[in-house]
Write a protein that holds these residues in place. Sequence first.
Motif, PDB file in Angstrom:
ATOM      1  N   HIS A   1       3.390  -5.759  36.085  1.00  0.00           N
ATOM      2  CA  HIS A   1       2.242  -5.724  36.145  1.00  0.00           C
ATOM      3  C   HIS A   1       0.951  -6.366  36.298  1.00  0.00           C
ATOM      4  O   HIS A   1       0.491  -6.971  36.554  1.00  0.00           O
ATOM      5  CB  HIS A   1       2.570  -5.727  34.553  1.00  0.00           C
ATOM      6  CG  HIS A   1       0.635  -5.442  33.767  1.00  0.00           C
ATOM      7  ND1 HIS A   1      -0.354  -4.410  34.830  1.00  0.00           N
ATOM      8  CD2 HIS A   1       0.056  -6.472  33.334  1.00  0.00           C
ATOM      9  CE1 HIS A   1      -1.555  -4.867  33.469  1.00  0.00           C
ATOM     10  NE2 HIS A   1      -0.689  -5.526  32.824  1.00  0.00           N
ATOM     11  N   ALA A   2       2.253  -7.895  36.564  1.00  0.00           N
ATOM     12  CA  ALA A   2       1.477  -9.568  36.349  1.00  0.00           C
ATOM     13  C   ALA A   2       1.119  -9.371  38.233  1.00  0.00           C
ATOM     14  O   ALA A   2       0.193 -10.021  38.344  1.00  0.00           O
ATOM     15  CB  ALA A   2       3.010 -10.226  35.897  1.00  0.00           C
ATOM     16  N   ALA A   3       1.921  -9.051  38.918  1.00  0.00           N
ATOM     17  CA  ALA A   3       1.488  -9.416  40.668  1.00  0.00           C
ATOM     18  C   ALA A   3       0.809  -8.695  40.460  1.00  0.00           C
ATOM     19  O   ALA A   3      -0.120  -8.981  41.548  1.00  0.00           O
ATOM     20  CB  ALA A   3       2.773  -8.129  40.844  1.00  0.00           C
ATOM     21  N   ARG A   4       0.250  -7.206  40.365  1.00  0.00           N
ATOM     22  CA  ARG A   4      -1.017  -6.055  40.313  1.00  0.00           C
ATOM     23  C   ARG A   4      -1.967  -7.335  39.499  1.00  0.00           C
ATOM     24  O   ARG A   4      -3.163  -7.279  39.860  1.00  0.00           O
ATOM     25  CB  ARG A   4      -0.697  -5.206  39.703  1.00  0.00           C
ATOM     26  CG  ARG A   4      -0.232  -4.294  40.603  1.00  0.00           C
ATOM     27  CD  ARG A   4       0.296  -2.962  39.604  1.00  0.00           C
ATOM     28  NE  ARG A   4       1.267  -2.139  40.330  1.00  0.00           N
ATOM     29  CZ  ARG A   4       1.916  -0.500  39.783  1.00  0.00           C
ATOM     30  NH1 ARG A   4       1.857  -0.607  38.398  1.00  0.00           N
ATOM     31  NH2 ARG A   4       2.608   0.062  40.240  1.00  0.00           N
ATOM     32  N   MET A   5      -1.486  -7.995  38.832  1.00  0.00           N
ATOM     33  CA  MET A   5      -3.044  -8.864  37.804  1.00  0.00           C
ATOM     34  C   MET A   5      -3.181 -10.275  39.221  1.00  0.00           C
ATOM     35  O   MET A   5      -3.453 -10.973  38.562  1.00  0.00           O
ATOM     36  CB  MET A   5      -2.954  -8.608  36.773  1.00  0.00           C
ATOM     37  CG  MET A   5      -2.980  -7.520  36.100  1.00  0.00           C
ATOM     38  SD  MET A   5      -4.171  -6.899  36.413  1.00  0.00           S
ATOM     39  CE  MET A   5      -5.232  -7.994  35.543  1.00  0.00           C
ATOM     40  N   HIS A   6      -2.160 -10.802  39.946  1.00  0.00           N
ATOM     41  CA  HIS A   6      -2.654 -11.560  40.930  1.00  0.00           C
ATOM     42  C   HIS A   6      -2.202 -13.178  39.780  1.00  0.00           C
ATOM     43  O   HIS A   6      -2.332 -14.049  40.426  1.00  0.00           O
ATOM     44  CB  HIS A   6      -3.944 -12.155  41.732  1.00  0.00           C
ATOM     45  CG  HIS A   6      -4.406 -10.860  42.006  1.00  0.00           C
ATOM     46  ND1 HIS A   6      -3.341 -10.097  43.624  1.00  0.00           N
ATOM     47  CD2 HIS A   6      -5.348 -10.183  41.552  1.00  0.00           C
ATOM     48  CE1 HIS A   6      -4.274  -9.703  43.852  1.00  0.00           C
ATOM     49  NE2 HIS A   6      -4.422  -9.400  43.102  1.00  0.00           N
ATOM     50  N   LYS A   7      -1.121 -12.436  38.668  1.00  0.00           N
ATOM     51  CA  LYS A   7      -1.051 -13.998  37.847  1.00  0.00           C
ATOM     52  C   LYS A   7       0.976 -14.246  38.567  1.00  0.00           C
ATOM     53  O   LYS A   7       1.729 -13.158  39.357  1.00  0.00           O
ATOM     54  CB  LYS A   7      -0.935 -13.110  36.698  1.00  0.00           C
ATOM     55  CG  LYS A   7      -1.630 -12.605  36.434  1.00  0.00           C
ATOM     56  CD  LYS A   7      -2.196 -12.542  35.117  1.00  0.00           C
ATOM     57  CE  LYS A   7      -3.121 -12.538  34.361  1.00  0.00           C
ATOM     58  NZ  LYS A   7      -3.746 -12.175  33.150  1.00  0.00           N
TER      59      LYS A   7
END
Length: 221
Positions: A140-146
């Motif tokens: 989820h973090a990767a998809r949100m560019h975090k």
Amino acid sequence: MTTKLNLASFQNSVPALLELAVVNGTSLPLTELEIRLSSEPAFVKPRVWNLDTVGPGETYHLPDLDVRLDGPLLSRLTEAEPATLRFELRSGKQPETVLAERESTVELLARNQWGGIGRLGVKTRTDHVRSALKANAALHAARMHKPFSMSGLEATSEGYAGDRWARETQCLKALLDRDHRLEDCASLSDSSAGIWQGHFVGINAFVFPKLVIWNSNFSLR
């Protein structure tokens, strides 16, 4: 879609939409496309995705799968109830015509119910479950560019949490490796007069005009 959602899913930003793709099984390109998302009851906020083109015989997987859950609705549930998600594919050339549609059923759980680990496809050992939950948060973090960490993902990478999470963990590792390679190139910013900016470098920055002789005239390509 995930098969079960509850208030904890909203509070922990658990992805509700796991995959979304447009498959063009025709011999012609599909252009000016949009996908409309709606739900009944409205437990997700309506959303529209826009696509330029999907070529004949091609499958396009949408990279942005973020959908917003309605937290107040989930918090009011005192017992489980079924819900329906509806996806409609339309073309800007004929917006009144539905080219394709898909419905998915999701079980909305009461605010004090736990959906279990079955929806994650995880075997029941505690460390495997914990690893899958960490992988879910990292994804989820990767998809949100975090930023995200690979710590605690050994079980998922070795396949103990199922094939799907093994693939997702490999993708996360590849993404992290790429980020590290970009960080190693940080010094290029000074030596390239600012052209190199890591993730934010446009491909056109590396395309320079060439002189091409054609019929004794000079032209730029």
